[in-house]
Design an enzyme around this catalytic site. Sequence first.
Site, PDB file in Angstrom:
ATOM      1  N   GLY B  10       0.854  -1.190   0.000  1.00 48.36           N
ATOM      2  CA  GLY B  10       0.000   0.000   0.000  1.00 48.36           C
ATOM      3  C   GLY B  10       0.887   1.236   0.000  1.00 48.36           C
ATOM      4  O   GLY B  10       1.886   1.300   0.706  1.00 48.36           O
ATOM      5  N   GLY B  12      -0.374   4.683   0.075  1.00 51.93           N
ATOM      6  CA  GLY B  12      -1.016   5.945   0.449  1.00 51.93           C
ATOM      7  C   GLY B  12      -0.125   6.657   1.448  1.00 51.93           C
ATOM      8  O   GLY B  12       1.088   6.433   1.483  1.00 51.93           O
ATOM      9  N   HIS B 231     -19.978  10.023   7.669  1.00 48.36           N
ATOM     10  CA  HIS B 231     -19.634  11.440   7.582  1.00 48.36           C
ATOM     11  C   HIS B 231     -20.914  12.240   7.416  1.00 48.36           C
ATOM     12  O   HIS B 231     -21.790  11.854   6.643  1.00 48.36           O
ATOM     13  CB  HIS B 231     -18.694  11.671   6.394  1.00 48.36           C
ATOM     14  CG  HIS B 231     -18.036  13.007   6.389  1.00 48.36           C
ATOM     15  ND1 HIS B 231     -18.708  14.159   6.065  1.00 48.36           N
ATOM     16  CD2 HIS B 231     -16.763  13.389   6.687  1.00 48.36           C
ATOM     17  CE1 HIS B 231     -17.867  15.182   6.157  1.00 48.36           C
ATOM     18  NE2 HIS B 231     -16.679  14.746   6.527  1.00 48.36           N
ATOM     19  N   THR B 243     -16.212  18.215   2.273  1.00 46.55           N
ATOM     20  CA  THR B 243     -15.304  18.253   3.421  1.00 46.55           C
ATOM     21  C   THR B 243     -15.889  18.958   4.637  1.00 46.55           C
ATOM     22  O   THR B 243     -16.655  19.920   4.526  1.00 46.55           O
ATOM     23  CB  THR B 243     -13.973  18.936   3.060  1.00 46.55           C
ATOM     24  OG1 THR B 243     -13.187  19.069   4.253  1.00 46.55           O
ATOM     25  CG2 THR B 243     -14.182  20.324   2.482  1.00 46.55           C
ATOM     26  N   ARG B 275     -18.561  14.161  14.598  1.00 46.83           N
ATOM     27  CA  ARG B 275     -19.251  13.691  13.400  1.00 46.83           C
ATOM     28  C   ARG B 275     -20.460  12.825  13.699  1.00 46.83           C
ATOM     29  O   ARG B 275     -21.485  12.914  13.021  1.00 46.83           O
ATOM     30  CB  ARG B 275     -18.265  12.921  12.515  1.00 46.83           C
ATOM     31  CG  ARG B 275     -17.302  13.844  11.836  1.00 46.83           C
ATOM     32  CD  ARG B 275     -16.310  13.101  10.988  1.00 46.83           C
ATOM     33  NE  ARG B 275     -15.503  14.052  10.232  1.00 46.83           N
ATOM     34  CZ  ARG B 275     -14.466  13.714   9.476  1.00 46.83           C
ATOM     35  NH1 ARG B 275     -14.104  12.453   9.367  1.00 46.83           N
ATOM     36  NH2 ARG B 275     -13.798  14.631   8.827  1.00 46.83           N
ATOM     37  N   GLU B 364      -5.410   3.438   7.924  1.00 49.03           N
ATOM     38  CA  GLU B 364      -6.801   3.024   8.144  1.00 49.03           C
ATOM     39  C   GLU B 364      -6.940   1.508   8.271  1.00 49.03           C
ATOM     40  O   GLU B 364      -7.860   1.016   8.914  1.00 49.03           O
ATOM     41  CB  GLU B 364      -7.705   3.545   7.013  1.00 49.03           C
ATOM     42  CG  GLU B 364      -9.190   3.465   7.374  1.00 49.03           C
ATOM     43  CD  GLU B 364     -10.102   4.126   6.360  1.00 49.03           C
ATOM     44  OE1 GLU B 364      -9.609   4.941   5.552  1.00 49.03           O
ATOM     45  OE2 GLU B 364     -11.311   3.836   6.374  1.00 49.03           O
ATOM     46  N   ARG B 375     -13.873   8.892  15.009  1.00 47.74           N
ATOM     47  CA  ARG B 375     -12.665   9.646  14.669  1.00 47.74           C
ATOM     48  C   ARG B 375     -13.000  11.118  14.513  1.00 47.74           C
ATOM     49  O   ARG B 375     -13.997  11.468  13.887  1.00 47.74           O
ATOM     50  CB  ARG B 375     -12.077   9.124  13.361  1.00 47.74           C
ATOM     51  CG  ARG B 375     -10.926   9.954  12.846  1.00 47.74           C
ATOM     52  CD  ARG B 375     -10.261   9.315  11.659  1.00 47.74           C
ATOM     53  NE  ARG B 375     -11.043   9.367  10.428  1.00 47.74           N
ATOM     54  CZ  ARG B 375     -11.205  10.462   9.687  1.00 47.74           C
ATOM     55  NH1 ARG B 375     -10.679  11.606  10.063  1.00 47.74           N
ATOM     56  NH2 ARG B 375     -11.906  10.412   8.569  1.00 47.74           N
ATOM     57  N   SER B 380      -7.228  11.608  10.893  1.00 41.75           N
ATOM     58  CA  SER B 380      -6.840  10.395  10.168  1.00 41.75           C
ATOM     59  C   SER B 380      -5.539  10.597   9.404  1.00 41.75           C
ATOM     60  O   SER B 380      -4.682   9.714   9.386  1.00 41.75           O
ATOM     61  CB  SER B 380      -7.941   9.946   9.215  1.00 41.75           C
ATOM     62  OG  SER B 380      -8.154  10.903   8.215  1.00 41.75           O
TER      63      SER B 380
END
Lengths: 427, 544
Positions: B10, B12, B231, B243, B275, B364, B375, B380
């Site tokens: 990965g 990212g 979200h 966002t 959130r 993640e 979160r 994050s």
Amino acid sequence: MAQTHRSVAPLLDIELIELDRAACCGAGVIAEHNSVLDAILKVKADTDGSIGVRCSCQQGICGSCGVRMNGKPGLACNTHLDEAARRGAGTGWNPPDEGQQQETVVTVEPMGNMPVIRDLIVDMDAVHWRKIHRVTPWLINKEPIPEREYIVPHDNMVDVTQTMACIQCGACVSDCLSMEVDPEFIGPAALSKAYRFVGDPRDAEHHERLKDLSEDEHGIYDCTHCFNCIDACPKGVDPMSQIMRLRRVAGSDFDIEDRNNGHRHERAFVKNIRKNGLLHEADLLPDSYGGKLDPHALPELLGSLPTIATALARRKITPKTALLHTHKAPKEVKALFDEVDGRETRNELNLYVTGYEDDPVHPPHTDEPTPLEPPGPTEAKDDRSEQTVGAADREPPAETSAPTVGAEDVPRAGAEDQEPPTSEEQE
Amino acid sequence: MPSHDVLIIGAGLAGQRAALAAAQTGASVGVVSKVHPVRSHSVAAAGGINAALNPEDTWESHAFDTVKGSDFLGDQDAIEIMCREAPEEILWLEHAGVTFHRDDAGHLGTRAFGGASAARTYYVADITGQAILHVLYEQLLKHHEQLDRYEEWFTVDLLQDDDGHCTGAICRNLRDGHLEVFNAKAVILASGGAGQVYQPTTNGLIVTGDGIAQAYRIGARLQDMEMVQYHPTTLAGNGLLITEGARGEGAWLLNAEGERFMERYAPNKLELASRDVVSRAEQTEINEGRGFPDGTVALDITKVPRRRTLEALREIVNIGRDYAGVDITREPIHIRPGNHYIMGGVKTDTHGQTNVPGLYAAGEVACVSVHGANRLGANSLLDTLVFGRRAGEHAALNRARHTTMPLTRPARVEDTERYISSIIRREPGGRRIAAIKEELGEIMNRYVAVFRDAEGLATAHETIRRLKEEAAKAAVDDRGAVFNQDVIAAIELGYMLEVAESTIVAAEARKESRVAQYRLDFPDRNDGEWLKHIDLSRRCSTSS
């Protein structure tokens, strides 16, 4: 919704029958905003899982799905089917004339200037990423590296954020005309990446980078201003504008006289127009080499004889027009030149920094209108040059009345609210 | 057979940060990614990254907010590490070239974010994730001599020796379909979350829970899998993310009656409550009939000065224009809560180590757990970078230096080859892979979302069991070797079903409500019995 059929690989013809609202809503997409990628994925899901297409985010940020749609490059995920259809097959760069029938077929092809691996998947490593590598694509830190952050003017950071917004999708590379002629041309994406460092006051090697890109015959002076990259870019990076800014910084701020004669050629154009108002071709070439009387000009001119001969043969110039050019610049032209020359700093028009031209002076719908006065030009400038790394080298773009609403002005609901853990908000 | 001290799966933010940290120690590093690194889904992170870097701010305040936001399920030692190391990480990024927003004096500027008691979110317009990801990739290119990149290689299997140590991976080169064994003294999973388990989701098509399922299959423990974040502001229809920065900049939430309803749910923090609070408030408004007919409420960004929106929320302007036909600077946009993030993942310690020796996880895919049951926005990116770096350093210095290079017998590849050809040889006639995936997403979104109860979870569980059987028979159209995305989709579907089941099992086990897990049949938080994590492992599921 859209039906597609697969024709001769690697082409994919998507026939747009009609946008059936009910069917589209059932499929989880809003009819009016069905993207070309939605259609491709629908076919892939229902009919042919073997169609090769790179995609991930579906919101125009990961840069995977660069393709050509009816001849024009872009992201499949943020191009609407009806928008792609309106372009008309094969004439994608120009909208159809009024009254002309809308195309119902969207032809999706892999991007150009890069070898195709399969279907819509092209080899970006072989072209795009190789060119990115060419421009030393990492920050060379200005020393000493500060203990905390570098102090950099707000506008400079917004300025380079425009090139930072490049998602490396390859749409600009796909239809770069210069690259078609000269596959070694560094190209719009990589040169934009270069500006990301040249425009970054934290970088130590602006001069070296610019010298390198000016001297390379496939570098910044290899662009022919065709605007294709600006039209293709889905993110407003305006690659060609970045190339032109590299030229201006190289030529005007660093006085780099490249061996490709690019900078002198540009200056010759300006001089020519200032004097004549209309282009006098016969002066342009000698002036690019320093003027007819310059000792260096003769060998260069002799080398250009084939070009001159062709121009004569095609009657682009005649002996008469070459020797006599009676047109003189009118007053208006002189006034324009005087105004531009009279400015203390170069005017870098950058709509990315300044916002849109149609911006109202006062924002609508706000309860507490934020004062939009730009920082007093001299005051702000002095303020900055004392503390900043980059401002001494180059002025920030002059036309920056970008709002300076810092986080300080934003309502901060949470700021004064430090309650004990089990508040009512956790229910 | 490539061999590396540290193999990272990965690329990212967590993966690239781990790679750079490991390479810094002198270790040989390989980075495998199924997509080109800049396509990784970290690219879509918009709002920013939290750090108490401002002299008036303190890491304790940041930690307090994070613990509170997690509803006390987050591990406080891990949260302390993350918040203490955050400022250093921001400065490292700044020096590497991230074009962070500046205030008028040229210093790093911040914006407000939900659940935070100070404006401590550092950002680049609303492309923070993209800017950081691309700058890390610049650094990866800079250090190309110490780092081998394997771009567009899909990891099929994690390798284990007889003692249960993780010794590398078998990966498929997507360009030609050939398999390769990657030997490694340490493997760091950094392959992201599993948003595609839900439909719609803000997550990209590549976010299919690969690492979670791969680790689980070789015996790693999963933790907090029931904690799935919705979200508050995703676009009606396709679920794209708007966002939290929009609310940070001052946008309001309105119901169909034009009422700023957050005044009733969170009178102090309003739109910037955490959130889960905002998502539940919205869902309640919608369920009680005060939403719009399309099952949404409105986000009014016109409260933000237009020029500020154009500078700081440009991506949202584009999303509104391209996907909803709305100019957000002029009119409100319809939004609703949507799947966004999984707090749970492969259980690790604060160095990223899992219970499988030699296997690390960060980002993640992992659960340290710093986010607990919820979160906070802009934590994050911080999680990926701090724990990516820590995993990279620990794997290189503490694991790789004291381990000899494992050697996998070449015949091991044949097992994986057989597995792949068994997929290709499946008889047509079963359900299509895409249809199974779609049903999975709908079921999860209906029964394992903002509100849950025993009956719905049981229905979902039953459905998953059926889908697993159907998936095992789902045929592929593509039998070729070059970019066979069909075979990859079949393997990913298996991963997603594994993740979905673990989420359901954990959600069934937790008989209380704690932010992301809101049980209609157990509506109260029950600290006496449930102030604890749920761990899952392959053979049994227990609470610890």
